[in-house]
Design an enzyme around this catalytic site. Structure first.
Site, PDB file in Angstrom:
ATOM      1  N   HIS A   1       0.812  -1.217   0.000  1.00 54.49           N
ATOM      2  CA  HIS A   1       0.000   0.000   0.000  1.00 54.49           C
ATOM      3  C   HIS A   1       0.845   1.267   0.000  1.00 54.49           C
ATOM      4  O   HIS A   1       0.328   2.360  -0.228  1.00 54.49           O
ATOM      5  CB  HIS A   1      -0.983   0.002   1.181  1.00 54.49           C
ATOM      6  CG  HIS A   1      -0.365   0.229   2.520  1.00 54.49           C
ATOM      7  ND1 HIS A   1      -0.039  -0.792   3.383  1.00 54.49           N
ATOM      8  CD2 HIS A   1      -0.015   1.366   3.170  1.00 54.49           C
ATOM      9  CE1 HIS A   1       0.475  -0.297   4.494  1.00 54.49           C
ATOM     10  NE2 HIS A   1       0.499   1.022   4.389  1.00 54.49           N
TER      11      HIS A   1
ATOM     12  N   ASP B   1       0.056  -7.597   1.278  1.00 51.97           N
ATOM     13  CA  ASP B   1       0.557  -6.235   1.489  1.00 51.97           C
ATOM     14  C   ASP B   1       2.084  -6.186   1.482  1.00 51.97           C
ATOM     15  O   ASP B   1       2.690  -5.457   2.255  1.00 51.97           O
ATOM     16  CB  ASP B   1       0.007  -5.641   2.786  1.00 51.97           C
ATOM     17  CG  ASP B   1       0.133  -4.114   2.815  1.00 51.97           C
ATOM     18  OD1 ASP B   1       0.246  -3.504   1.732  1.00 51.97           O
ATOM     19  OD2 ASP B   1       0.143  -3.543   3.919  1.00 51.97           O
TER      20      ASP B   1
ATOM     21  N   SER C   1       4.950   2.372   7.789  1.00 51.31           N
ATOM     22  CA  SER C   1       4.614   1.288   6.870  1.00 51.31           C
ATOM     23  C   SER C   1       5.820   0.846   6.067  1.00 51.31           C
ATOM     24  O   SER C   1       6.477   1.657   5.424  1.00 51.31           O
ATOM     25  CB  SER C   1       3.511   1.730   5.908  1.00 51.31           C
ATOM     26  OG  SER C   1       2.253   1.383   6.400  1.00 51.31           O
TER      27      SER C   1
END
Length: 417
Positions: free
Chosen positions: A151, A181, A258
């Site tokens: 993402h 992911d 992230s």
């Protein structure tokens, strides 16, 4: 991401192949999840950041000890966290990405009809916006392959990778897998610092955990904590569209973390930081490095990942759920069993449909092993080779049936299976 709903139909809904085992009375309601990428919207050439507060000066200066005690100096020199950061910190990178979001509704306001009746009063929204994202990553090998979250780079027009030493490179997305992911970005360089990979299968709650990343744009931030739990299912975490059993940690991670590494006390990457639960403290989640490594190898080799797929919506069956289904006059099915995996829906023309599975079936065994959780069945399917035979024992209308199903490849339009 949404919290679990109160009505019966919504309680049974899940993404294809995901679990929907939320307590229907709402006691186990999931909190919204937040991925840890940081996004800014650019309108025209100006960047406006909202919701940010300036740092406030402290009310009183802290006293500084110019000559710390010998024991304090010794403690600092033996700090294993400092040693880990010094050793592998240079391999943690910042990833900046941009992608264009088009606004088709803007064409409506340019229609001559609107212009004729409203003239200059018609608003003129921009036809597109440039969205900038900030995330983290870490270098897998010295020739420039970088591991991060899907993402962070999915749909990006440009990707820029910045090292701790200030060097910046244009990144090329080798592949991104939204089902787990995980993504791999390639930069053109060599002799780069790297982070060794650990073994996430051996993790135990209570072990040290160190996170390095770029939370809220604050580069090279280090936090520490412990492994709070392992094997958290995607439904427990609140992201049922993914096929991951997450690592839970209380090491502080925030938007911008992230793709950054979660490290053990030896400086090995044991996970990729990916998500937090909104309005909660000490609840961070990471993708196990063994899963990430398996996916990364396929992305590097083929640019994509093929996941096994049955084509069912399913839910963990409990005595409470059985009672609520059978007591609901609007329920589309009735249930005889008290445990197993209840098939809620079968996708037409899917491997499950071709193999004879029907809505209302209760799967009780897979390859002769008892199974009573939808998450476990999903994981078993994920670990099955596409086209191989999967033996299912099911209960249907009080009878036992044995079916052989050959999982297919997960369609690109699906996130589960």
């Amino acid at each position: 991401m949404k919290t679990s709903k109160h009505n019966f139909q919504d309680r049974l809904k899940s993404n294809i192949g995901s679990t929907a085992n939320n307590h229907v009375n709402g006691r186990n309601r999931k909190k919204p999840m937040t991925y840890l990428g940081l996004a800014l919207v650019v309108a025209g050439t100006a960047i406006t950041v909202t919701g940010m507060h300036p740092l406030q000066a402290p009310q009183a200066a802290l006293a500084v000890t110019q000559n710390p005690p010998d024991n304090l100096a010794t403690a600092r020199s033996s700090n294993f966290i400092t040693e880990v950061v010094d050793r592998v910190g240079p391999a943690v990178v910042r990833i900046d990405s941009t992608h264009t979001v088009k606004h088709p509704t803007s064409d409506i306001f340019n229609d001559p009809f609107f212009r004729e009746f409203f003239g200059s009063e018609v608003p003129s929204p921009p036809s597109k916006e440039i969205v900038q994202g900030v995330g983290s990553g870490f270098i897998l090998n010295s020739n420039g392959e970088v591991l991060t979250n899907a993402h962070v780079v999915n749909g990006a027009d440009t990707v820029t990778v910045t090292l701790k030493d200030g060097r910046s490179f244009k990144g090329q997305v080798m592949g991104a897998d939204p089902v787990t992911d995980v993504a791999v970005v390639k930069i053109k360089s060599n002799n780069l610092p790297t982070i060794p990979l650990g073994n996430s299968e051996q993790l135990k709650p209570g072990e040290w955990a160190i996170a390095i990343g770029n939370p809220l744009g604050l580069d090279n931030t280090v936090t520490e904590g412990i492994i709070s739990a392992t094997g958290r299912s995607s439904s427990q975490v609140g992201v049922p569209s993914e096929r991951v059993n997450f690592i839970q940690t209380d090491a502080a991670i925030n938007p911008g973390n992230s793709g950054g590494p979660l490290l053990n006390s030896q400086g090995q990457a044991i996970g990729i930081n990916t998500a937090i639960i909104q309005n909660a403290q000490g609840l961070g989640f990471a993708i196990p490095i063994n899963t990430a490594k398996h996916i990364a190898n396929q992305l590097i080799a083929k640019g994509k990942v093929e996941h096994a797929y049955l084509g069912v919506q399913m839910v963990t069956l409990t005595p409470e759920l059985k009672q609520q289904i059978n007591n609901n006059p609007n329920a589309p099915l009735s249930v005889d069993e008290s445990q197993g995996v209840l098939v809620v829906k079968v996708v037409p023309e899917s491997p499950a449909a071709k193999g004879g599975i029907r809505a209302g079936d209760v799967i009780v065994k897979v390859n002769n092993e008892s199974i009573n959780k939808a998450d476990k069945l999903q994981q078993t399917v994920e670990e099955t080779s596409i086209g191989s035979n999967l033996q299912l024992e099911i209960r249907r209308n009080g009878q036992t049936l044995n079916l052989g199903i050959k999982p297919g490849a997960l369609p690109n339009t699906q996130q589960e299976g």
